[in-house]
Design an enzyme around this catalytic site. Structure first.
Site, PDB file in Angstrom:
ATOM      1  N   HIS A 105      -7.334  -6.213  -0.711  1.00 24.66           N
ATOM      2  CA  HIS A 105      -6.291  -5.517  -0.743  1.00 24.66           C
ATOM      3  C   HIS A 105      -5.398  -5.035   0.934  1.00 24.66           C
ATOM      4  O   HIS A 105      -5.713  -4.927   2.538  1.00 24.66           O
ATOM      5  CB  HIS A 105      -6.598  -3.577  -0.319  1.00 24.66           C
TER       6      HIS A 105
ATOM      7  N   SER B  94       0.987  -1.364  -0.023  1.00 20.50           N
ATOM      8  CA  SER B  94      -0.166  -0.258  -0.358  1.00 20.50           C
ATOM      9  C   SER B  94       1.469   1.425   0.111  1.00 20.50           C
ATOM     10  O   SER B  94       2.207   1.206  -0.705  1.00 20.50           O
ATOM     11  CB  SER B  94      -1.333  -0.135   1.169  1.00 20.50           C
TER      12      SER B  94
ATOM     13  N   TRP C 228      -9.729   0.215  -5.975  1.00 20.70           N
ATOM     14  CA  TRP C 228      -8.968   1.849  -5.972  1.00 20.70           C
ATOM     15  C   TRP C 228      -7.823   1.107  -6.254  1.00 20.70           C
ATOM     16  O   TRP C 228      -7.428   3.265  -6.442  1.00 20.70           O
ATOM     17  CB  TRP C 228      -9.303   1.597  -3.508  1.00 20.70           C
TER      18      TRP C 228
ATOM     19  N   LYS D  84       4.058   1.947  -1.833  1.00 15.18           N
ATOM     20  CA  LYS D  84       5.031   2.931  -2.842  1.00 15.18           C
ATOM     21  C   LYS D  84       6.178   3.103  -2.266  1.00 15.18           C
ATOM     22  O   LYS D  84       6.976   3.734  -3.341  1.00 15.18           O
ATOM     23  CB  LYS D  84       3.749   4.435  -2.844  1.00 15.18           C
TER      24      LYS D  84
HETATM   25  C1  GCU Z   1      -5.558   4.577   1.496  1.00 14.84           C
HETATM   26  C2  GCU Z   1      -4.612   5.917   0.132  1.00 14.84           C
HETATM   27  C3  GCU Z   1      -4.000   5.017  -0.905  1.00 14.84           C
HETATM   28  C4  GCU Z   1      -2.981   4.308   0.152  1.00 14.84           C
HETATM   29  C5  GCU Z   1      -3.503   3.273   1.141  1.00 14.84           C
HETATM   30  C6  GCU Z   1      -2.894   2.761   2.155  1.00 14.84           C
HETATM   31  O1  GCU Z   1      -6.087   4.044   0.754  1.00 14.84           O
HETATM   32  O2  GCU Z   1      -5.518   6.384  -0.928  1.00 14.84           O
HETATM   33  O3  GCU Z   1      -3.473   5.378  -1.740  1.00 14.84           O
HETATM   34  O4  GCU Z   1      -2.007   3.480  -0.532  1.00 14.84           O
HETATM   35  O5  GCU Z   1      -4.082   4.310   1.514  1.00 14.84           O
HETATM   36  O6  GCU Z   1      -1.491   2.403   2.526  1.00 14.84           O
HETATM   37  O7  GCU Z   1      -3.165   2.005   3.129  1.00 14.84           O
END
Ligand code: GCU
Length: 414
Positions: free
Chosen positions: A395, A254, A345, A258
């Protein structure tokens, strides 16, 4: 003029027209699969329009061009300051996990401007092995949450999230990692930089000039700060004789996926990169993306990237860069992009699209290109230098995913 040429000399007009088209066209890679994303910046074309045809040109010309572009436009620069970095072994047990593993807890300290911040890294290593992959990644809630081992030091309570011992152990199958002959190292991401709009704590203030209160517009946001922390952890791992420092795979899920992507893209000492469910501003192509958009990230998480990046608000369709460029910087090292079917998402098809596009770069090194499908059938993993799967479900990062990462690590980093 052109219309006159067209009337008088149609053949010459056609030649001129084709030449003009050829001059414009190569600036963009066309993906001709269904659900294609047109006009993405080309990976294999240099800024001056020359085709990148071999690995030498990729390494000497195109990769540095892309690295400079994405650092400037997205993540921001690491401030140019010398930080004093030290490490201290706080604790070691050579008989952890039922005698199968070595556990170490190491304090990494960073000092400048009369300020010190310290981060604890928890490491488990397989016993009796010399060459083995080690996964390095941040955890979301504190080291003690990854495995029910009462000896793990408690972390600082940065958030109101629960910190029960081993509460996130489903996301960190430590015993299976050791059983597969691999190591694992982790830190709590908040310890490096807070995940809130606050630049007065974490690593940032160490880099400030007198009276500076936040990074300047072209300097780093949190993703680059977290990536920096991963590189400092790697500095340590490469000096620890019990770790195989040449086989450290950076991993994250998540927002931390990144961060693992940018860490691995930038720091080529990472032997491999795993980015799980990283979605927007991770591995997903931003242009025409479903679910979370680049603009949504700017609005909800302005801290993640540089202040400069905010100029791309509502510009999602006309970007001079896209995330495949960041992903391509990992080439030719082993890369794993993981998605989940219900994670719209993050947009699994746009995560896979990155894999397809960067496979052209891997091809310069003799690896096969991925066929132009928009996304893969569920739970039918691709196992290669670029690996990929779409797990059925939400997710998350789960034992199903880890099982494939362990195979990937032992296969690609033999
Ligand atoms: C939110 C956010 C995402 C991210 C995620 C996470 O959903 O919008 O971009 O990857 O959190 O880190 O759990």
């Amino acid at each position: 003029m052109t219309s006159l040429l067209f009337l008088k000399k149609p053949k010459q007009f056609l030649v001129v027209f084709i030449l003009v088209l050829m001059a414009i066209q190569p600036a963009f890679a066309q993906i001709n699969s269904s659900g294609s994303v047109p006009n993405l910046p080309a990976l294999l074309l240099s800024n001056n329009g020359n085709a990148i045809k071999n690995k030498k040109d990729w390494e000497k010309i195109r990769r540095p061009e892309i690295a400079a572009l994405v650092e400037k436009e997205i993540y921001g620069f690491v401030p140019d300051q010398k930080i004093d970095c030290t490490s201290e072994l706080l604790e070691q047990d050579n008989n952890a996990i039922g005698g199968t593993a070595i556990r170490k807890q190491i304090k990494l300290s960073f000092k400048r401007n009369n300020q010190t911040i310290s981060v604890e890294m928890l490491v488990y290593l397989p016993k009796g092995k010399k060459h083995f992959p080690t996964f390095l990644g941040y955890n979301f809630n504190g080291n003690e949450t990854i495995y029910p081992d009462a000896k793990i030091h408690a972390s600082k309570a940065w958030t109101g999230n629960g910190k029960e011992l081993g509460k996130d152990s489903l996301n960190w199958p430590v015993a299976s990692i050791i059983q597969a002959g691999c190591g694992v190292a982790t830190m709590y991401y908040w310890d490096i930089a807070p995940d809130k709009e606050d630049f007065s704590i974490g690593i940032y203030p160490l880099f400030y000039q007198p009276n500076q209160l936040r990074p300047s517009n072209n300097e780093w946001g949190a993703l680059a700060a977290w990536a920096w922390g991963l590189s400092r952890a790697l500095d340590y791992l490469q000096t620890d004789k019990q770790v195989d420092g040449k086989r450290v795979i950076v991993i994250g899920h998540s927002r931390l996926g990144k961060a693992s992507l940018w860490a691995g893209a930038k720091d080529q000492r990472f032997a491999g990169v795993i980015s799980s469910g990283s979605g927007a501003m991770g591995v997903s192509i931003s242009k025409d993306k479903k679910g979370e958009t680049l603009s949504a990230v700017i609005k909800r998480f302005p801290r993640w990237n540089s202040t400069n990046f905010k100029k791309y608000l509502n510009q999602d369709s006309i970007l001079p860069f896209d995330q495949h460029m960041v992903v391509a910087m990992v080439a030719p090292r082993p890369l794993y992009i993981a998605s989940a079917s219900e994670d719209q998402w993050a947009d699994p098809s746009h995560e896979y699209l990155s894999a397809v596009l960067v496979s052209d770069v891997y091809h310069l090194y003799g690896y096969p290109t991925l066929s132009n499908k928009t996304s893969l059938p569920l739970e039918q993993p691709i196992a290669g230098r670029i690996s990929h799967h779409v797990r059925i479900g939400k997710h998350d990062i789960l034992p199903y995913d880890w099982n494939l990462y362990l195979q990937f690590a032992n296969r690609e980093l033999k």
